[in-house]
Design a protein around this motif. Structure first.
Motif, PDB file in Angstrom:
ATOM      1  N   ILE A  45       0.834  -1.205   0.000  1.00 45.15           N
ATOM      2  CA  ILE A  45       0.000   0.000   0.000  1.00 45.15           C
ATOM      3  C   ILE A  45       0.867   1.252   0.000  1.00 45.15           C
ATOM      4  N   GLY A  46       2.129   1.095  -0.410  1.00 44.53           N
ATOM      5  CA  GLY A  46       3.027   2.239  -0.459  1.00 44.53           C
ATOM      6  C   GLY A  46       4.163   2.112   0.536  1.00 44.53           C
ATOM      7  N   GLN A  47       4.025   1.160   1.470  1.00 40.35           N
ATOM      8  CA  GLN A  47       5.081   1.008   2.481  1.00 40.35           C
ATOM      9  C   GLN A  47       6.313   0.356   1.893  1.00 40.35           C
ATOM     10  N   GLY A  48       6.170  -0.340   0.748  1.00 46.71           N
ATOM     11  CA  GLY A  48       7.348  -0.839   0.047  1.00 46.71           C
ATOM     12  C   GLY A  48       7.647  -2.310   0.249  1.00 46.71           C
ATOM     13  N   LEU A 219      15.816   3.766   3.569  1.00 46.32           N
ATOM     14  CA  LEU A 219      15.040   4.821   2.906  1.00 46.32           C
ATOM     15  C   LEU A 219      13.540   4.599   3.123  1.00 46.32           C
ATOM     16  N   LEU A 220      13.094   3.336   3.041  1.00 40.81           N
ATOM     17  CA  LEU A 220      11.677   3.055   3.280  1.00 40.81           C
ATOM     18  C   LEU A 220      11.330   3.324   4.748  1.00 40.81           C
ATOM     19  N   LYS A 222      12.668   5.625   6.609  1.00 39.92           N
ATOM     20  CA  LYS A 222      12.540   7.082   6.690  1.00 39.92           C
ATOM     21  C   LYS A 222      11.155   7.523   6.224  1.00 39.92           C
ATOM     22  N   GLY A 223      10.697   6.940   5.104  1.00 36.73           N
ATOM     23  CA  GLY A 223       9.370   7.281   4.583  1.00 36.73           C
ATOM     24  C   GLY A 223       8.271   6.958   5.573  1.00 36.73           C
ATOM     25  N   GLN A 224       8.400   5.801   6.250  1.00 35.34           N
ATOM     26  CA  GLN A 224       7.389   5.435   7.243  1.00 35.34           C
ATOM     27  C   GLN A 224       7.407   6.421   8.405  1.00 35.34           C
ATOM     28  N   ASN A 226       8.580   9.651   8.592  1.00 31.67           N
ATOM     29  CA  ASN A 226       8.102  10.998   8.248  1.00 31.67           C
ATOM     30  C   ASN A 226       6.626  10.985   7.879  1.00 31.67           C
ATOM     31  N   GLY A 227       6.192   9.954   7.155  1.00 35.78           N
ATOM     32  CA  GLY A 227       4.778   9.860   6.786  1.00 35.78           C
ATOM     33  C   GLY A 227       3.909   9.635   8.012  1.00 35.78           C
ATOM     34  N   MET A 230       3.299  12.801   9.930  1.00 36.82           N
ATOM     35  CA  MET A 230       2.267  13.693   9.391  1.00 36.82           C
ATOM     36  C   MET A 230       0.875  13.178   9.757  1.00 36.82           C
ATOM     37  N   MET A 231       0.692  11.835   9.718  1.00 34.59           N
ATOM     38  CA  MET A 231      -0.598  11.274  10.173  1.00 34.59           C
ATOM     39  C   MET A 231      -0.807  11.581  11.654  1.00 34.59           C
ATOM     40  N   THR A 262      -1.322  19.138   5.498  1.00 37.18           N
ATOM     41  CA  THR A 262      -0.704  19.330   4.187  1.00 37.18           C
ATOM     42  C   THR A 262       0.770  19.656   4.404  1.00 37.18           C
TER      43      THR A 262
END
Lengths: 333, 160
Positions: A45-48, A219-220, A222-224, A226-227, A230-231, A262
């Motif tokens: 679902i985008g988590q990689g 890198l994934l 990091k995405g989790q 930072n994402g 935001m949630m 945003t």
């Protein structure tokens, strides 16, 4: 007046269902040209997970990442997997992929052994080929193996499955148990600025640390982080399906009134670190952690609000209305 | 009643039949099968349907198709040249600025519109430019870093 405050939170998160009954399966087959199909049931679902599970298979089988095609798109022929939730896929599907890869490795060695007339135990697998340990010149490339097996009437398929244990060794006196499903740990510090005239809360800075066993793909991760942050800011400050619950009045119906964070709500400083203490049962020590990145920031933000203006907000989200009402109650009491 | 709508899509002239009530998003996705603009909220809140109209980012779900007659529309499909990705596309890929990918086409076009006018934006200018595009995966930090990397010249245009 704008007032600043700092708050801290700590959290922990298991991977998947701790009571057991949470299996995943994996299957890997060698194709004609020696590349591999990896079949799983988990959804990306985008988590990689498509990247991470291919990385794991490539590591086990000593083949390039590009040699592995991942298939998870057909729920009719797809494999058993309870789903993408509770940060379980790297931990549980990852273990299933390791088992499938090791099963396939055994089968490839037996096949190559029969082709070269040597015992499978004498064979090594590295650099996209299988060769005799004491005589590395003698061997077969994966391309040659794929052609020989598939045209020769054989099929090379490895399978594996994994499910966390049911945790039945729970000691009711001490609470001690073997955490076969992973437990990851995190801490978050938030700095906020509260405008006491408008009630608006700005998150200025988030500093977070997560202990995740091993970052298979930094890198994934990091995405989790930072994402998830935001949630978390969204949960803490804006998102509310029923602002006057139990009354359903003014329930939001669009993204104009159900407010998501945003880019403009992003803290100017988002600092994180990853600590790696390998978990004995995780794939290469990895734990599941993604979901906890969304739950770390909200309590830190509410604590920071208390530090700034001296009132405890005990229900999410701390919208401007909630902040102003709390300040009013404080001044009249 | 259908009208023949003629406009320029990604540098190529196109003619397509459109009803007065069709939005640009309807025409792009359902008639021309250009699928990068996403139908997110379909009411102008989320930014997933963003396209460039004469270089400016617009919500294609709120733009009546017939209003773009004779004008230039760009979608993400028009960014790559001869199979080579646009610098923003490469930067998004390498910075993991797309997770599920649903907001990504809109994000990339919002960033392109900014960089075309302002090649060296500040952090605040980038944030403002992408603040109309919602991302539920929360990739804003990665998008910001990708755009900053392009602005620093780390992703030079590939020579044709």
């Amino acid at each position: 007046m704008k007032k600043r405050g700092i708050g801290i939170s700590c959290n922990t998160h298991p991977a998947g269902l701790k009571g057991g009954g949470d299996p995943s399966q994996a299957l890997i087959r060698v194709k004609l040209d020696g590349t591999l199909d990896l079949v799983i049931g988990a959804v990306d679902i985008g988590q990689g997970c498509k990247t991470i599970l291919r990385q794991i298979a490539a590591e086990e089988l000593s083949v390039p990442l590009e040699a592995i095609t991942l298939s998870n798109f057909d729920t009719d022929i797809g494999l058993m997997c309870t789903g993408t939730f509770a940060s379980r896929v790297t931990f549980i599907d990852g273990n299933a992929v390791i088992r499938a890869a090791r099963d396939l490795k055994d089968k490839i060695k037996r096949f190559v052994g029969s082709q070269l007339g040597v015992e499978p135990e004498q064979l090594e697998m590295a650099d996209n080929r299988v060769f005799v340990r004491d005589n590395p010149e003698k061997g077969m490339s994966m391309a040659a193996i794929g052609a020989a097996a598939n045209w020769g009437g054989a099929i090379l398929v490895g399978t594996g499955a994994f499910t966390p244990g049911a945790g039945q060794d729970f000691d009711p006196e001490t609470g001690k148990m073997t955490a076969i499903a992973s437990l990851a740990f995190g801490a978050c510090v938030a700095e906020v600025e509260v405008d006491t005239e408008t009630g608006v809360v700005d998150v200025l800075k988030l500093v977070q640390v997560y202990e995740i066993g091993r970052a298979i793909n930094p890198l994934l991760c990091k995405g989790q982080i930072n994402g998830g942050s935001m949630m978390g800011i969204s949960f803490a400050l804006t998102e509310n399906l029923f602002p006057y619950y139990p009354a359903v009045d003014f329930a939001p119906e669009t993204f104009s009134d159900y407010i998501l964070t945003t880019a403009a709500d992003m803290p100017k400083e988002m600092i994180y670190d990853i600590v790696e203490v390998p978990h004995p049962n995780g794939p290469y020590g990895a734990k599941g952690f993604s979901e906890m990145t969304a739950s770390a920031a909200p309590p830190a933000i509410l604590s920071a609000i208390h530090d700034a203006i001296g009132v405890w907000i005990t229900d999410y989200p701390a919208t401007p209305e909630v902040i102003l009402r709390a300040l009013e109650a404080k001044s009249t009491s | 009643m259908k009208y023949i709508l003629s406009f320029v899509l990604n540098g190529q002239p196109v003619d397509v039949l459109a009803e007065p009530t069709d939005t640009l998003l309807d025409v792009l996705r359902e008639k021309l099968r250009v699928m990068s603009p996403k139908r997110g909220c379909d009411e102008g809140d989320c930014g997933a349907c963003t396209v460039l109209l004469n270089g400016e980012p617009v919500r294609s779900c709120l733009t009546l198709a017939l209003s773009v007659a004779g004008q230039e529309v760009m979608t993400v499909e028009g960014l790559s040249k001869n199979g080579k990705l646009h610098p923003l596309q490469r930067a998004f890929h390498e910075h993991y600025a797309a997770q599920c990918g649903f907001c990504t086409p809109g994000m990339i076009l919002a960033a392109k519109a900014l960089l075309d006018k302002n090649p060296h934006p500040t952090r605040e200018e980038i944030v403002e430019a992408i603040s109309g595009n919602l991302c539920r995966c929360g990739t804003y930090q990665e998008v910001l870093e990708a755009v900053q990397a392009v602005a620093r010249g780390e992703y030079a245009e590939v020579k044709e």
